[in-house]
Design a protein around this motif. Structure first.
Motif, PDB file in Angstrom:
ATOM      1  N   ASP A 146      42.637 -62.375  12.247  1.00  0.00           N
ATOM      2  CA  ASP A 146      42.738 -63.624  12.933  1.00  0.00           C
ATOM      3  C   ASP A 146      41.248 -63.639  13.730  1.00  0.00           C
ATOM      4  O   ASP A 146      40.495 -64.698  13.644  1.00  0.00           O
ATOM      5  CB  ASP A 146      43.624 -63.870  13.815  1.00  0.00           C
ATOM      6  N   TRP A 150      38.041 -66.234  13.308  1.00  0.00           N
ATOM      7  CA  TRP A 150      37.715 -66.879  14.375  1.00  0.00           C
ATOM      8  C   TRP A 150      36.233 -66.903  14.565  1.00  0.00           C
ATOM      9  O   TRP A 150      35.480 -67.719  15.162  1.00  0.00           O
ATOM     10  CB  TRP A 150      38.352 -66.719  15.469  1.00  0.00           C
ATOM     11  N   THR A 153      34.872 -69.324  12.558  1.00  0.00           N
ATOM     12  CA  THR A 153      34.740 -70.825  12.999  1.00  0.00           C
ATOM     13  C   THR A 153      33.687 -70.896  13.857  1.00  0.00           C
ATOM     14  O   THR A 153      33.132 -71.946  14.052  1.00  0.00           O
ATOM     15  CB  THR A 153      36.103 -70.987  13.701  1.00  0.00           C
ATOM     16  N   ARG A 162      35.467 -77.133  14.367  1.00  0.00           N
ATOM     17  CA  ARG A 162      36.092 -76.189  15.345  1.00  0.00           C
ATOM     18  C   ARG A 162      37.259 -76.814  16.105  1.00  0.00           C
ATOM     19  O   ARG A 162      38.329 -76.369  16.277  1.00  0.00           O
ATOM     20  CB  ARG A 162      34.880 -75.765  16.356  1.00  0.00           C
ATOM     21  N   SER A 165      39.976 -77.157  13.779  1.00  0.00           N
ATOM     22  CA  SER A 165      40.505 -75.843  13.518  1.00  0.00           C
ATOM     23  C   SER A 165      41.580 -75.262  14.572  1.00  0.00           C
ATOM     24  O   SER A 165      42.598 -74.787  14.283  1.00  0.00           O
ATOM     25  CB  SER A 165      39.514 -74.745  13.481  1.00  0.00           C
TER      26      SER A 165
END
Length: 241
Positions: A146, A150, A153, A162, A165
Protein backbone atom coordinates in the motif's frame (compact mmCIF):
# COMPACT_ATOMS: atom_id res chain seq x y z
CA UNK A 1 -2.53 -29.62 19.18
CA UNK A 2 -5.65 -27.60 19.96
CA UNK A 3 -8.14 -27.16 17.17
CA UNK A 4 -9.76 -23.80 16.54
CA UNK A 5 -13.52 -23.83 16.92
CA UNK A 6 -16.12 -21.98 14.92
CA UNK A 7 -18.02 -18.88 15.99
CA UNK A 8 -20.79 -20.91 17.61
CA UNK A 9 -18.50 -22.78 19.99
CA UNK A 10 -19.45 -21.75 23.53
CA UNK A 11 -15.80 -22.05 24.61
CA UNK A 12 -14.87 -18.97 22.58
CA UNK A 13 -14.99 -15.84 24.77
CA UNK A 14 -18.19 -13.80 24.28
CA UNK A 15 -16.32 -10.65 23.28
CA UNK A 16 -14.56 -12.59 20.49
CA UNK A 17 -17.54 -14.35 18.89
CA UNK A 18 -18.80 -11.51 16.71
CA UNK A 19 -15.51 -9.67 16.39
CA UNK A 20 -14.38 -8.73 12.88
CA UNK A 21 -10.73 -9.21 13.84
CA UNK A 22 -11.58 -12.69 15.12
CA UNK A 23 -12.49 -13.80 11.60
CA UNK A 24 -10.56 -11.56 9.20
CA UNK A 25 -7.76 -10.20 11.38
CA UNK A 26 -4.81 -11.63 13.24
CA UNK A 27 -6.91 -13.20 16.02
CA UNK A 28 -8.29 -15.65 13.47
CA UNK A 29 -4.97 -17.47 13.76
CA UNK A 30 -5.42 -18.17 17.47
CA UNK A 31 -6.72 -21.40 18.96
CA UNK A 32 -9.72 -21.38 21.27
CA UNK A 33 -7.39 -21.77 24.25
CA UNK A 34 -5.26 -18.83 23.09
CA UNK A 35 -8.35 -16.66 22.61
CA UNK A 36 -9.49 -17.51 26.13
CA UNK A 37 -6.05 -16.63 27.50
CA UNK A 38 -5.80 -13.37 25.54
CA UNK A 39 -9.35 -12.35 26.49
CA UNK A 40 -8.35 -12.31 30.15
CA UNK A 41 -6.13 -9.32 29.39
CA UNK A 42 -8.23 -7.70 26.66
CA UNK A 43 -9.91 -4.32 26.87
CA UNK A 44 -12.46 -3.04 24.35
CA UNK A 45 -13.03 0.69 24.23
CA UNK A 46 -14.50 3.46 22.14
CA UNK A 47 -12.47 6.60 21.46
CA UNK A 48 -13.48 9.94 20.02
CA UNK A 49 -11.90 11.60 16.96
CA UNK A 50 -8.63 13.28 17.86
CA UNK A 51 -7.75 10.75 20.57
CA UNK A 52 -4.09 9.71 20.43
CA UNK A 53 -3.86 5.92 20.47
CA UNK A 54 -0.08 5.69 20.08
CA UNK A 55 2.51 8.47 20.22
CA UNK A 56 5.68 8.61 18.13
CA UNK A 57 8.70 7.16 19.99
CA UNK A 58 6.41 5.87 22.76
CA UNK A 59 7.45 2.67 24.51
CA UNK A 60 5.30 -0.14 23.13
CA UNK A 61 3.57 -2.10 25.88
CA UNK A 62 0.31 -3.01 24.12
CA UNK A 63 -1.20 -3.78 20.73
CA UNK A 64 -4.73 -3.36 19.42
CA UNK A 65 -7.12 -4.50 16.72
CA UNK A 66 -9.13 -1.79 14.98
CA UNK A 67 -12.76 -2.96 15.22
CA UNK A 68 -14.47 0.05 13.63
CA UNK A 69 -13.57 3.50 12.38
CA UNK A 70 -10.47 4.97 10.78
CA UNK A 71 -7.08 5.59 12.37
CA UNK A 72 -4.57 7.99 10.81
CA UNK A 73 -0.85 7.39 11.11
CA UNK A 74 1.45 10.41 11.21
CA UNK A 75 5.16 11.14 11.29
CA UNK A 76 6.54 14.30 12.90
CA UNK A 77 9.70 16.22 11.96
CA UNK A 78 11.98 17.76 14.57
CA UNK A 79 10.50 21.21 13.89
CA UNK A 80 6.95 19.98 14.61
CA UNK A 81 5.68 19.59 11.04
CA UNK A 82 3.55 16.49 10.53
CA UNK A 83 2.66 14.26 7.60
CA UNK A 84 -0.14 11.69 7.42
CA UNK A 85 1.63 8.56 6.16
CA UNK A 86 -1.20 6.04 6.24
CA UNK A 87 -4.71 5.07 7.29
CA UNK A 88 -5.87 1.96 9.12
CA UNK A 89 -9.31 0.39 8.98
CA UNK A 90 -11.05 -2.58 10.62
CA UNK A 91 -9.76 -5.23 11.17
CA UNK A 92 -6.19 -3.88 10.90
CA UNK A 93 -3.64 -4.62 13.61
CA UNK A 94 -2.36 -1.52 15.38
CA UNK A 95 1.20 -1.89 16.60
CA UNK A 96 4.62 -3.04 15.54
CA UNK A 97 5.79 -6.40 16.88
CA UNK A 98 9.48 -6.88 17.70
CA UNK A 99 10.06 -3.17 18.37
CA UNK A 100 10.33 -1.47 21.75
CA UNK A 101 9.30 2.00 20.52
CA UNK A 102 6.65 3.16 18.07
CA UNK A 103 7.87 4.89 14.92
CA UNK A 104 4.59 6.65 14.08
CA UNK A 105 1.72 8.31 15.90
CA UNK A 106 -1.74 6.76 15.62
CA UNK A 107 -4.76 9.02 16.10
CA UNK A 108 -8.48 8.34 15.79
CA UNK A 109 -9.68 10.14 12.67
CA UNK A 110 -13.30 9.12 13.32
CA UNK A 111 -15.07 7.51 16.27
CA UNK A 112 -13.04 4.32 16.67
CA UNK A 113 -13.50 1.05 18.53
CA UNK A 114 -10.37 -0.88 19.45
CA UNK A 115 -9.58 -4.10 21.26
CA UNK A 116 -6.32 -3.71 23.21
CA UNK A 117 -4.11 -6.36 24.80
CA UNK A 118 -0.65 -6.44 26.42
CA UNK A 119 2.36 -6.73 24.13
CA UNK A 120 3.94 -9.47 26.23
CA UNK A 121 0.84 -11.68 25.97
CA UNK A 122 0.70 -11.54 22.17
CA UNK A 123 4.49 -11.78 21.76
CA UNK A 124 4.36 -15.05 23.68
CA UNK A 125 1.60 -16.34 21.38
CA UNK A 126 3.58 -15.32 18.29
CA UNK A 127 6.33 -17.66 19.47
CA UNK A 128 3.81 -20.46 19.99
CA UNK A 129 1.76 -19.98 16.82
CA UNK A 130 3.46 -19.93 13.39
CA UNK A 131 0.11 -19.04 11.78
CA UNK A 132 -0.20 -15.91 13.93
CA UNK A 133 3.31 -14.85 12.95
CA UNK A 134 2.41 -15.54 9.32
CA UNK A 135 -0.72 -13.34 9.49
CA UNK A 136 1.25 -10.48 11.01
CA UNK A 137 3.88 -10.91 8.30
CA UNK A 138 1.22 -10.84 5.57
CA UNK A 139 -0.31 -7.65 7.01
CA UNK A 140 3.12 -6.01 7.13
CA UNK A 141 3.72 -6.93 3.48
CA UNK A 142 0.25 -5.62 2.52
CA UNK A 143 1.04 -2.34 4.26
CA UNK A 144 4.34 -2.18 2.37
CA UNK A 145 2.50 -2.73 -0.93
CA UNK A 146 0.00 0.00 0.00
CA UNK A 147 2.84 2.38 0.85
CA UNK A 148 4.49 1.74 -2.51
CA UNK A 149 1.21 2.31 -4.32
CA UNK A 150 0.76 5.58 -2.42
CA UNK A 151 4.31 6.65 -3.34
CA UNK A 152 3.26 6.26 -6.97
CA UNK A 153 0.08 8.25 -6.32
CA UNK A 154 1.98 11.13 -4.71
CA UNK A 155 4.90 11.05 -7.10
CA UNK A 156 3.24 10.67 -10.49
CA UNK A 157 -0.51 11.25 -10.35
CA UNK A 158 -2.21 14.56 -11.05
CA UNK A 159 -4.26 16.38 -8.42
CA UNK A 160 -7.47 15.05 -10.00
CA UNK A 161 -6.14 11.48 -9.93
CA UNK A 162 -4.99 11.81 -6.32
CA UNK A 163 -8.38 12.97 -5.08
CA UNK A 164 -10.14 10.21 -7.05
CA UNK A 165 -7.66 7.67 -5.66
CA UNK A 166 -8.40 8.82 -2.12
CA UNK A 167 -12.17 8.47 -2.62
CA UNK A 168 -11.66 5.03 -4.13
CA UNK A 169 -9.53 4.01 -1.13
CA UNK A 170 -12.22 5.04 1.36
CA UNK A 171 -15.03 3.53 -0.73
CA UNK A 172 -13.32 0.15 -0.99
CA UNK A 173 -12.53 -0.05 2.71
CA UNK A 174 -16.02 1.09 3.65
CA UNK A 175 -17.62 -1.59 1.49
CA UNK A 176 -15.09 -4.18 0.21
CA UNK A 177 -17.85 -6.14 -1.55
CA UNK A 178 -19.22 -3.11 -3.41
CA UNK A 179 -20.01 -3.75 -7.06
CA UNK A 180 -18.08 -1.57 -9.49
CA UNK A 181 -21.31 -0.58 -11.24
CA UNK A 182 -23.25 0.20 -8.06
CA UNK A 183 -23.47 3.22 -5.81
CA UNK A 184 -21.27 3.49 -2.73
CA UNK A 185 -21.90 6.00 0.07
CA UNK A 186 -19.62 6.92 2.96
CA UNK A 187 -18.60 9.77 5.24
CA UNK A 188 -15.15 11.25 4.68
CA UNK A 189 -12.99 10.16 7.62
CA UNK A 190 -10.66 13.15 7.29
CA UNK A 191 -11.13 16.91 7.26
CA UNK A 192 -10.31 18.83 4.09
CA UNK A 193 -7.04 19.90 5.73
CA UNK A 194 -6.10 16.29 6.53
CA UNK A 195 -7.04 15.12 3.03
CA UNK A 196 -4.82 17.86 1.60
CA UNK A 197 -1.99 16.76 3.91
CA UNK A 198 -2.42 13.11 2.96
CA UNK A 199 -2.46 13.91 -0.77
CA UNK A 200 0.27 16.54 -0.78
CA UNK A 201 -2.15 19.21 -2.08
CA UNK A 202 -3.64 22.45 -0.83
CA UNK A 203 -7.10 22.57 0.74
CA UNK A 204 -8.28 24.71 -2.17
CA UNK A 205 -7.09 22.15 -4.71
CA UNK A 206 -8.87 19.33 -2.89
CA UNK A 207 -12.10 21.35 -2.84
CA UNK A 208 -11.80 22.21 -6.54
CA UNK A 209 -11.28 18.58 -7.52
CA UNK A 210 -14.25 17.41 -5.43
CA UNK A 211 -16.38 20.09 -7.08
CA UNK A 212 -15.21 18.94 -10.52
CA UNK A 213 -16.08 15.31 -9.74
CA UNK A 214 -19.50 16.46 -8.56
CA UNK A 215 -20.13 18.57 -11.67
CA UNK A 216 -19.03 15.67 -13.85
CA UNK A 217 -21.72 13.51 -12.24
CA UNK A 218 -19.36 11.01 -10.60
CA UNK A 219 -20.18 11.90 -7.00
CA UNK A 220 -22.56 13.87 -4.81
CA UNK A 221 -21.51 15.70 -1.64
CA UNK A 222 -23.88 16.30 1.28
CA UNK A 223 -23.12 18.32 4.41
CA UNK A 224 -19.53 18.65 3.21
CA UNK A 225 -18.64 15.11 4.44
CA UNK A 226 -21.10 12.56 3.05
CA UNK A 227 -20.04 11.24 -0.36
CA UNK A 228 -21.99 9.08 -2.79
CA UNK A 229 -20.03 7.55 -5.65
CA UNK A 230 -22.46 6.74 -8.45
CA UNK A 231 -20.15 4.46 -10.44
CA UNK A 232 -17.05 3.05 -8.74
CA UNK A 233 -15.58 1.80 -12.02
CA UNK A 234 -15.71 5.31 -13.51
CA UNK A 235 -14.10 6.73 -10.38
CA UNK A 236 -11.32 4.15 -10.63
CA UNK A 237 -10.71 5.12 -14.24
CA UNK A 238 -10.55 8.76 -13.17
CA UNK A 239 -8.02 7.70 -10.52
CA UNK A 240 -5.98 5.87 -13.18
CA UNK A 241 -6.08 2.64 -11.19
Amino acid sequence: MAVRQDIHNSEIPVLCRSCEARHKGVCGALTTEQLVELSRHTTKRKVEPGTMLVSDSETVDSYANVLAGVVKLTKTLSDGRQQIVGLQFAPDFLGRPFKHESSTSAEAATPVRVCSFPKKSLDRMIEQSPELGHRLHVQALNELDDARDWMLTLGRKTAAERVASFLQLIARHGDPEAESEGEVSFDLPLTRADIADFLGLTIETVSRQLTKLRKDGLISVENNRHITVFDLAKLERRANI
